[in-house]
Write an enzyme that holds these catalytic residues in place. Sequence first.
Site, PDB file in Angstrom:
ATOM      1  N   LYS A  11       1.196  -1.131  -0.020  1.00 21.97           N
ATOM      2  CA  LYS A  11       0.026   0.045   0.201  1.00 21.97           C
ATOM      3  C   LYS A  11       0.895   1.812  -0.002  1.00 21.97           C
ATOM      4  CE  LYS A  11      -1.491   1.857   3.645  1.00 21.97           C
ATOM      5  NZ  LYS A  11      -2.258   2.416   5.073  1.00 21.97           N
TER       6      LYS A  11
ATOM      7  N   ASP B 114      -7.502   2.107  -0.339  1.00 24.86           N
ATOM      8  CA  ASP B 114      -6.971   2.734  -0.190  1.00 24.86           C
ATOM      9  C   ASP B 114      -6.163   3.486  -1.672  1.00 24.86           C
ATOM     10  OD1 ASP B 114      -7.644   3.034   2.347  1.00 24.86           O
ATOM     11  OD2 ASP B 114      -5.401   3.082   3.399  1.00 24.86           O
TER      12      ASP B 114
ATOM     13  N   ASN C 150     -10.337   6.818   4.383  1.00 27.85           N
ATOM     14  CA  ASN C 150      -9.314   6.586   5.801  1.00 27.85           C
ATOM     15  C   ASN C 150      -8.145   7.585   5.215  1.00 27.85           C
ATOM     16  OD1 ASN C 150      -9.286   7.070   8.710  1.00 27.85           O
ATOM     17  ND2 ASN C 150      -9.754   5.155   9.224  1.00 27.85           N
TER      18      ASN C 150
ATOM     19  N   GLY D 241      -4.901   7.188   4.623  1.00 29.28           N
ATOM     20  CA  GLY D 241      -3.876   8.495   5.506  1.00 29.28           C
ATOM     21  C   GLY D 241      -2.728   8.614   4.333  1.00 29.28           C
TER      22      GLY D 241
ATOM     23  N   ARG E  19      -8.004  12.323  12.546  1.00 35.00           N
ATOM     24  CA  ARG E  19      -7.476  12.020  12.708  1.00 35.00           C
ATOM     25  C   ARG E  19      -5.643  13.931  11.970  1.00 35.00           C
ATOM     26  NH1 ARG E  19      -6.400   7.163   8.831  1.00 35.00           N
ATOM     27  NH2 ARG E  19      -4.170   6.697  10.235  1.00 35.00           N
TER      28      ARG E  19
ATOM     29  N   SER F 234       2.792  11.178  12.760  1.00 41.53           N
ATOM     30  CA  SER F 234       3.002  11.039  11.859  1.00 41.53           C
ATOM     31  C   SER F 234       4.146  11.069  10.990  1.00 41.53           C
ATOM     32  CB  SER F 234       1.920  10.964  11.543  1.00 41.53           C
ATOM     33  OG  SER F 234       1.374  10.863  10.093  1.00 41.53           O
TER      34      SER F 234
ATOM     35  N   GLN G  56       4.132  10.694   8.027  1.00 42.07           N
ATOM     36  CA  GLN G  56       3.761  11.138   6.624  1.00 42.07           C
ATOM     37  C   GLN G  56       4.039  11.931   6.461  1.00 42.07           C
ATOM     38  OE1 GLN G  56      -0.466   8.864   6.626  1.00 42.07           O
ATOM     39  NE2 GLN G  56       0.470   7.270   6.733  1.00 42.07           N
TER      40      GLN G  56
ATOM     41  N   SER H 102       8.637   5.858  12.725  1.00 44.39           N
ATOM     42  CA  SER H 102       7.621   4.974  11.772  1.00 44.39           C
ATOM     43  C   SER H 102       9.395   5.630  10.087  1.00 44.39           C
ATOM     44  CB  SER H 102       7.157   5.493  11.223  1.00 44.39           C
ATOM     45  OG  SER H 102       6.299   5.407  12.077  1.00 44.39           O
TER      46      SER H 102
ATOM     47  N   ASP I 251       2.586  -0.917  12.371  1.00 46.03           N
ATOM     48  CA  ASP I 251       2.196  -1.986  12.032  1.00 46.03           C
ATOM     49  C   ASP I 251       1.545  -2.867  12.210  1.00 46.03           C
ATOM     50  OD1 ASP I 251       0.679   0.836  10.911  1.00 46.03           O
ATOM     51  OD2 ASP I 251       1.414  -0.107   8.170  1.00 46.03           O
TER      52      ASP I 251
ATOM     53  N   GLU J 150      -6.759   3.991  12.135  1.00 46.32           N
ATOM     54  CA  GLU J 150      -7.241   3.602  11.590  1.00 46.32           C
ATOM     55  C   GLU J 150      -8.228   3.649  13.092  1.00 46.32           C
ATOM     56  OE1 GLU J 150      -4.495   2.760  10.420  1.00 46.32           O
ATOM     57  OE2 GLU J 150      -5.234   2.426   8.352  1.00 46.32           O
TER      58      GLU J 150
ATOM     59  N   HIS K 154      -8.549  -2.724   8.952  1.00 46.00           N
ATOM     60  CA  HIS K 154      -8.236  -3.586   8.632  1.00 46.00           C
ATOM     61  C   HIS K 154      -6.935  -4.896   9.281  1.00 46.00           C
ATOM     62  CE1 HIS K 154      -4.977  -1.215   6.771  1.00 46.00           C
ATOM     63  NE2 HIS K 154      -4.991  -0.782   7.851  1.00 46.00           N
ATOM     64  N   ARG K 155      -5.879  -3.591   9.912  1.00 42.61           N
ATOM     65  CA  ARG K 155      -4.890  -4.945  10.695  1.00 42.61           C
ATOM     66  C   ARG K 155      -5.346  -5.317  12.124  1.00 42.61           C
ATOM     67  NH1 ARG K 155      -1.010  -4.580   6.962  1.00 42.61           N
ATOM     68  NH2 ARG K 155      -0.716  -1.926   5.929  1.00 42.61           N
TER      69      ARG K 155
ATOM     70  N   LYS L 131      -9.511  -2.127   2.807  1.00 46.82           N
ATOM     71  CA  LYS L 131      -8.871  -1.228   2.626  1.00 46.82           C
ATOM     72  C   LYS L 131      -7.431  -1.155   2.501  1.00 46.82           C
ATOM     73  CE  LYS L 131      -7.717   2.337   5.697  1.00 46.82           C
ATOM     74  NZ  LYS L 131      -6.463   3.057   5.269  1.00 46.82           N
TER      75      LYS L 131
END
Length: 662
Positions: A25, A52, A98, A100, A128, A175, A177, A205, A331, A359, A405-406, A431
């Site tokens: 992803k 996603d 959803n 990110g 978020r 994050s 991201q 991360s 994750d 999420e 999903h996780r 997702k």
Amino acid sequence: MTRPDCLDLPPLIGAAGSVQLPGSKSISNRVLLLAALADGATELTGLLDSDDTRVMLDALRALGVRVDGSPGDPAAPVLVHGCGARLPQGSADLFLGNAGTAVRPLTAALALLGGDYHVRGVPRMHERPIGDLVDALRAIGCAIDYRGQPGYPPLAIGRGKPRVDAPLRVRGDVSSQFLTALLLSLPLLGSQRDIEVEVDGLLISRPYVALTLAMLERFGVRVDNHDWQRFVLRAGARLRSPGQLRVEGDASSASYFLAAGVLGSLHGRGGPLRVHGIDASSLQGDVEFARVLERLGASLRWGDGWVEACGLQPGRQRLAGGDIDCLAIPDAAMTLAVTALFADAPTRLGGIASWRVKETDRIHAMLTELRRLGARVDAGDDWLRVWPMRDEDWRAASIHTYDDHRMAMCFSLASFGPVDLRIEDPGCVAKTFPGYFDAFASIARPVPVLAIDGPTASGKGTLAARVAAELGLRVLDSGSLYRATALRALRMGVALDDEPGLAELAARLPVGWRDGRVLLDGDDVTEALRSEQVGNAASTIAALPRLRDALLGLQRAQRRAPGLVADGRDMGSVVFPDAALKVFLTASAETRAERRYKQLISQGISTTITDVLRDLRARDARDASRSVAAMAAARDALPLDNAGLDVDATVALVLQWWRERT
Ligand code: C5P
């Protein structure tokens, strides 16, 4: 298409086979955006097809980017015609679900290019945080407004005047991201000077940032990384298509299968389970999960384009526990939280503060659902500790998945525990991995069940006991549960038509087994259960739906490694519909009456063949005509009329069928 409410997973004894991972992803959404913004067309293979990536593709199309093909087919490439840093559509309203990985980079790219754009998502997306990214973009002159709560989407993006004269600053501890979004988009400025980005706070991360840098490099942009605190984009950076690009398999998704291939060895059957799509050279940080598993005692093999889980290392009975720093693998760390249930010591997962803003609040969700299974767990702001479970700690549970999903994927691993498991809203895996549960089913080896159903006195009990002994499996005489309920009702004076009273009694039936004897409240009731009075009472109460329901959990709980031979009336049709082999045993009423008559006489019970035949016909009629779980062969049951066969021949035939099926 409506999403199913839940999915029931049987307890597993092992996992083996091979799985082709869907595309990553993280890579898919990065390269889709880069390809869309670059000069020239890019042919992408192995793209992930999921919610996603679909929102990202839809957004790019809404922005006027031409994309040929769709990611559904792993072999057929998707062709993205790059817009050369000039989006055809100057205005768009983008719904990004959803995702990110879509919201953050698109916000940065659109803000730097300028236009009239709206960026929004599902309600959880509006909880978020994005404020740190917006602050960084506003500081260089981008025009962004909050349309709801300050600090969160939805956003309105206008036409600003971005200029970078001084280093940009962005927070890195909420994050990663935000930093990724800036780095992916800054080449759009076409700056003739170096652009510096400084990170405030400790960058989390990091492997995801490394992935961003690697993808930028594929698109011709070099970024120097100064100790994860300062990043420098070289002067004159411009995104250029690499022509073709293959997306790696998703390393986070690999974690569930690698763990499954290891956990199977708790019952002596771990792997080999080969996961195709990643290997030791993969760019994704979550490949590190496999290394962590190895440190905890897993035996893995690495090849070109695959990793294989082969169970535990020699001499190990369980995975090790201990302190694990998960800052780099947030994750895949969720997978560790569930595998920790099967470790030999408590496991503490540290560095997982980012779970709070994913999420769902994943620390809270994980704590709640692990406890639902009966686990001992505690947690703090950025850590979670999980104690291993003993067989007797486990509770059958319905796992809530929080539209995450996780959560759904990692809890599938709890099916290595000795209980039935229900996953709620399993469709949330769409997702990132729409086919997850099919892939999981293809490698899962459920605790095998041999179901033997048939009318009274057909010889089920003898057959079940003999076959179980030959195969070394456990045995469940389900009739004894109905009989034990009946006996208790007779003793306690509960009327045989008092459905709620009987259901209550069955739900708390203090039944147990020892050395082939049946215990009720600690007393050996084996003989008492065989009396005709108890048998007839059992057959009467067996028609009550609530009583049958109350006994269901008790029956299913007997499905434990290494496997179960279960006999009754509805083993194959209701209790174990996924049984590996279902046999429906029959013989004429006369044959069965004769057998039962001989049995009773040999036990010193005086009766006549006429009485036995009459009782037996009455019981057949009740079993066959009741409204629930009426005795009937399951559609996939093999009929076996044993009138002309002796016990040895019947056993031999069933063993042969079993070997053919398993
Ligand atoms: O097999 P057995 O004769 O011990 O079962 C006693 C009674 O319990 C049966 O007559 C039948 O009505 C009921 N029973 C049932 N479903 C089962 C097992 C037994 O309804 N799976």
